[in-house]
Scaffold this motif. Structure first.
Motif, mmCIF file in Angstrom:
data_model
loop_
_atom_site.group_PDB
_atom_site.id
_atom_site.type_symbol
_atom_site.label_atom_id
_atom_site.label_comp_id
_atom_site.label_asym_id
_atom_site.label_seq_id
_atom_site.Cartn_x
_atom_site.Cartn_y
_atom_site.Cartn_z
ATOM 1 N N LEU A 1 77.943 -0.422 35.088
ATOM 2 C CA LEU A 1 77.896 0.019 33.698
ATOM 3 C C LEU A 1 79.326 0.181 33.190
ATOM 4 O O LEU A 1 80.130 0.876 33.790
ATOM 5 C CB LEU A 1 77.146 1.347 33.620
ATOM 6 N N VAL B 1 73.898 6.977 23.089
ATOM 7 C CA VAL B 1 73.270 6.573 24.348
ATOM 8 C C VAL B 1 71.776 6.815 24.216
ATOM 9 O O VAL B 1 71.351 7.939 23.942
ATOM 10 C CB VAL B 1 73.822 7.384 25.530
ATOM 11 N N MET C 1 70.175 2.219 27.602
ATOM 12 C CA MET C 1 70.042 2.199 29.059
ATOM 13 C C MET C 1 68.647 1.742 29.433
ATOM 14 O O MET C 1 67.659 2.171 28.863
ATOM 15 C CB MET C 1 70.321 3.585 29.632
ATOM 16 N N PRO D 1 80.761 9.397 40.444
ATOM 17 C CA PRO D 1 80.007 8.148 40.552
ATOM 18 C C PRO D 1 80.208 7.540 41.942
ATOM 19 O O PRO D 1 81.220 7.805 42.597
ATOM 20 C CB PRO D 1 80.636 7.266 39.484
ATOM 21 N N PHE E 1 72.018 3.602 37.553
ATOM 22 C CA PHE E 1 72.695 2.519 36.844
ATOM 23 C C PHE E 1 73.733 1.909 37.764
ATOM 24 O O PHE E 1 74.201 2.550 38.700
ATOM 25 C CB PHE E 1 73.337 2.989 35.535
ATOM 26 N N SER F 1 72.534 11.957 33.526
ATOM 27 C CA SER F 1 73.395 11.705 34.677
ATOM 28 C C SER F 1 74.651 10.971 34.262
ATOM 29 O O SER F 1 75.747 11.284 34.727
ATOM 30 C CB SER F 1 72.653 10.896 35.725
ATOM 31 N N LEU F 2 74.508 9.994 33.350
ATOM 32 C CA LEU F 2 75.683 9.261 32.877
ATOM 33 C C LEU F 2 76.661 10.222 32.204
ATOM 34 O O LEU F 2 77.872 10.191 32.456
ATOM 35 C CB LEU F 2 75.258 8.158 31.903
ATOM 36 N N LEU G 1 80.505 1.554 36.568
ATOM 37 C CA LEU G 1 79.945 2.793 37.110
ATOM 38 C C LEU G 1 78.634 2.526 37.822
ATOM 39 O O LEU G 1 77.811 1.731 37.380
ATOM 40 C CB LEU G 1 79.703 3.804 35.988
ATOM 41 N N LYS G 2 78.460 3.233 38.926
ATOM 42 C CA LYS G 2 77.230 3.097 39.689
ATOM 43 C C LYS G 2 76.847 4.473 40.208
ATOM 44 O O LYS G 2 77.711 5.218 40.647
ATOM 45 C CB LYS G 2 77.464 2.149 40.873
ATOM 46 N N GLY H 1 68.456 8.035 33.137
ATOM 47 C CA GLY H 1 69.791 8.398 33.613
ATOM 48 C C GLY H 1 70.791 8.725 32.522
ATOM 49 O O GLY H 1 71.991 8.675 32.772
ATOM 50 N N LYS H 2 70.320 9.074 31.322
ATOM 51 C CA LYS H 2 71.259 9.407 30.245
ATOM 52 C C LYS H 2 72.076 10.652 30.607
ATOM 53 O O LYS H 2 73.298 10.645 30.526
ATOM 54 C CB LYS H 2 70.505 9.685 28.938
ATOM 55 N N VAL I 1 78.468 12.256 34.677
ATOM 56 C CA VAL I 1 79.502 11.464 35.343
ATOM 57 C C VAL I 1 80.736 11.381 34.461
ATOM 58 O O VAL I 1 81.873 11.553 34.911
ATOM 59 C CB VAL I 1 78.968 10.062 35.686
#
Lengths: 241, 226, 225
Positions: B40, B52, B222, B73, B37, B62-63, B27-28, B59-60, B66
């Motif tokens: 990932l 997490v 992260m 992503p 990130f 955001s992850l 993942l980006k 970016g928690k 996603v």
């Protein structure tokens, strides 16, 4: 075919190609517009009804056509960007909007200047002028929505969606306005349209259209290139440039 | 330079045969000028909690967005039971429940009404079951008041009741401990333990220890790439 | 267990219940409609002849503006408290859910305009023969306005800007509705058959019903990203 599509969609490729094409289109636009201006202002005879006043169609008609063409192009580019996620298509849509808005404004302004001697008033609720006015607001709405978003990706998708919905609506708007106008038309209004046109009036008009087209392409490529520079500022190929 | 990486496997003492439910690969994500990130990857079997953690702004959230499918992503793929979530979006959405920063219910409606609405979007339940859940999260005394008069902690508890009743196999919780008292925090730990024991799985972004049994726990730390 | 329509009913019921919890907000478009209509005689003159001629345009213009008024909140309040995320992730088809929200909005903001229109029409000395056409036209036109407005609202939900941008986006797109609606009333006043413009309004409504929910759903996803 698909490969070609993607190759052309790649920003570095477009950037280089447009760089080569801009002088050619720019030169062609200059020559064509100069020739058409001479033809339209000097060679073409005066209209038996409107006198020399009709000569403003050499600006009005090409700008009106370009404005409609610009809106369609913007919607097609935005739709392409939304469906196939091609970033370059969004850059084209973003670049074309202000050009389209300027042509729309030019069509409105020349139409209104033409209206003064024809109707004795600067503004008449003529079907074509009214349609152009609504088109101008569609362009302005698109540009305001784009400007309201901070994030380029979101701005692309939101304003692209608006352009696609708008382009479905444009024919409906146009025909409803024409229909509305045909019902309410007063007896004194001469329709803004092609006067009985003769060959030596027509060729400067067509040349002018071609010239405007080349000019449009030139400005579009310059603007898209600057959009690409802004959007790709972090990418490697630009650093290498 | 990898932006963020690392799957912890403290809970995996024996090579387990549990089914892998969720897989993320490569993942980006860019946000504005920053790459939050890249590259990932992790996988999550049933009966596990992925914790997490990381500094603010790494970016928690955001992850997690996603993983829910709210944000696309830039690169990478997320698979649910081996299928890309782009292909089975509705199945995947039925399988997970999401709790974000916002509580996700209406301030004008009562806790009881909000819970009924939220559950009825997913499945049919008995009013008794819903009342029982309200009691479980400690809201039965205020269940008929409009939610705007509830305290922040009580609102959080209502969101947790929605998660409990969702019958989802995967819970995705973003900072669920916010505004909760120690009792509430223990309640979440119990919730997570029971969920894992029943074969469920969860992804929790939090700054503190989850208090979950060690054998369920996995870590994803992260890094801040700013 | 769930057909595509079960989510529709649940969302519709919730939004209607919410609207009744905020009666002030619900009454606003209606009051606005009455107020705009009342402003014209004040600005022009109370002369029946004049008012009768401008009535179709005034009533339709007022309906257009007042149905836009409440739209700003359509998605914004759900966006602000996280309900919108939950709807998007509920596993139901999003176009169906946004259609339910738009329908609920129309029922509390568009339908009252249709019902109160004869009252205002009589205040502007519109002959009773035209009232039926006015109501039918509004009944066919206001749902389209709500759908167009919902798209504008969804596009501007994530932004800090107020409803000015929303109007700029929606009003140009809504001009055909205004033209056909007002023209239908005009024809009825002159004793002619108004069925043509009404058919056109119906056609546009069906076009909007089939395409706009998809666009609204896409816009909602964009604003949540």
């Amino acid at each position: 075919m698909w490969k070609l599509f993607h190759q052309f969609g790649s920003p570095p490729h477009f950037y280089r190609l447009a760089g080569h094409l801009i002088p050619w289109f720019g030169g062609a636009a200059l020559v064509l517009i100069l020739v058409a201006t001479y033809g339209g202002l000097v060679l073409a005879p005066a209209d038996y009804q409107q006198g020399d006043g009709f000569r403003i169609i050499y600006v009005h008609v090409p700008s009106a056509s370009m404005s409609l063409f610009a809106y369609t192009l913007m919607a097609v580019a935005a739709g392409t960007g939304l469906i196939w996620r091609i970033k370059l298509a969004h850059a084209v849509a973003a670049a074309v909007a202000p050009i389209g808005a300027s042509f729309t404004f030019l069509a409105l302004a020349t139409g209104s200047i033409w209206g003064k001697p024809m109707w004795g008033t600067w503004w008449a609720w003529d079907a074509r002028l009214t349609s152009e006015l609504i088109l101008l607001f569609l362009f302005l709405g698109y540009m305001s929505l784009r400007a309201a978003y901070d994030d380029t990706g979101k701005a692309d998708r939101a304003s692209g969606l608006l352009a696609v919905v708008g382009v479905v609506n444009v024919p409906i708007i146009h025909y409803s306005v024409v229909w509305w106008n045909s019902l309410h038309q007063g007896a004194t209004i001469i329709k803004l349209g092609k006067p009985a046109i003769t060959g030596d009036m027509l060729w400067p008009l067509l040349t002018m259209l071609a010239g405007f087209g080349c000019y449009f392409a030139t400005v579009l490529m310059i603007r898209t290139r600057s959009q690409v520079l802004q959007r790709e500022r972090n990418s490697r190929w630009l650093m290498d440039l | 330079m990898p932006g963020a990486a690392g799957t912890g496997g403290e809970g995996m003492l024996s090579k387990d045969t549990r089914e892998i439910l969720l897989q993320a690969e490569g993942l980006k994500l860019w946000r504005g000028e920053r790459c939050l990130f890249r590259a990932l990857s992790f996988e999550l079997p049933e009966g596990a909690v992925l914790h997490v953690s990381g500094a603010n702004g790494c970016g928690k959230t955001s992850l997690l967005r996603v993983l829910c499918g709210l944000t696309e992503p830039e690169e990478g793929e997320i698979r649910w039971r081996g299928r890309s979530i782009c292909r089975c979006r509705e199945d995947f959405q039925h399988a997970f429940a999401w709790l974000g920063h916002l509580h996700g219910f209406k301030a004008e409606l009562s806790a009881r009404e909000n819970l009924a609405f939220s559950v009825s979007l997913r499945r049919e339940t008995d009013p008794d079951v819903r009342n029982e859940t309200l009691g479980q999260v400690g809201l039965d005394a205020v269940a008929d008041l409009p939610c705007r008069v509830l305290s922040a902690g009580q609102k959080r508890r209502l969101s947790l009741a929605m998660i409990l009743l969702s019958a989802a196999q995967l819970w995705i919780l973003d900072e669920p401990f916010t505004n909760l008292d120690p009792k509430g925090r223990n309640m979440i730990a119990d919730m997570l333990d029971r969920h894992c024991a029943n074969g469920g799985t969860a992804i929790v972004a939090a700054h503190q220890d989850l208090g979950v049994e060690q054998r369920y726990l996995r870590h994803l730390e992260m890094e801040d790439t700013g | 267990m769930n057909g595509p329509l079960s989510g529709f009913g649940v969302v519709l019921a919730r939004d209607l219940r919410l609207a009744f919890r905020r009666p002030g907000e619900m009454a606003n478009p209606l009051l606005f409609f009455i107020l705009i209509t009342a402003i014209f005689p004040l600005g022009l003159s109370p002369e029946p002849e004049l008012l009768r001629t401008v009535a179709p345009g005034v009533l339709w213009g007022a309906a257009l503006l007042s149905s836009l008024l409440a739209l700003d909140l359509l998605f914004r309040s759900d966006y602000g408290d996280g309900s919108l995320e939950q709807l998007v992730l509920s596993g139901h088809s999003l176009p169906v859910l946004v259609l339910a929200k738009t329908l609920a909005h129309w029922m509390v903001s568009g339908l009252p305009l249709v019902l109160v229109a004869p009252l205002l029409a009589s205040a502007l000395y519109l002959p009773p023969e035209a009232w039926g056409t006015l109501m039918l036209g509004l009944l066919l036109g206001t749902p389209t306005l709500s759908l167009l407005g919902a798209m504008g609202a969804a596009l501007t939900t994530g932004l800090g800007t107020g409803s000015a941008l929303l109007s700029l986006l929606v009003l140009p797109l809504a001009t055909p509705i205004l033209i056909f609606g007002a023209r239908g009333v005009d024809l009825a006043v002159q004793g002619m058959d108004p069925v043509g413009p009404l058919y056109l309004l119906a056609a546009i409504l069906f076009l909007a019903l089939s395409l706009l929910p998809l666009a609204i759903a896409a816009a909602v996803r964009i604003s949540l990203d």
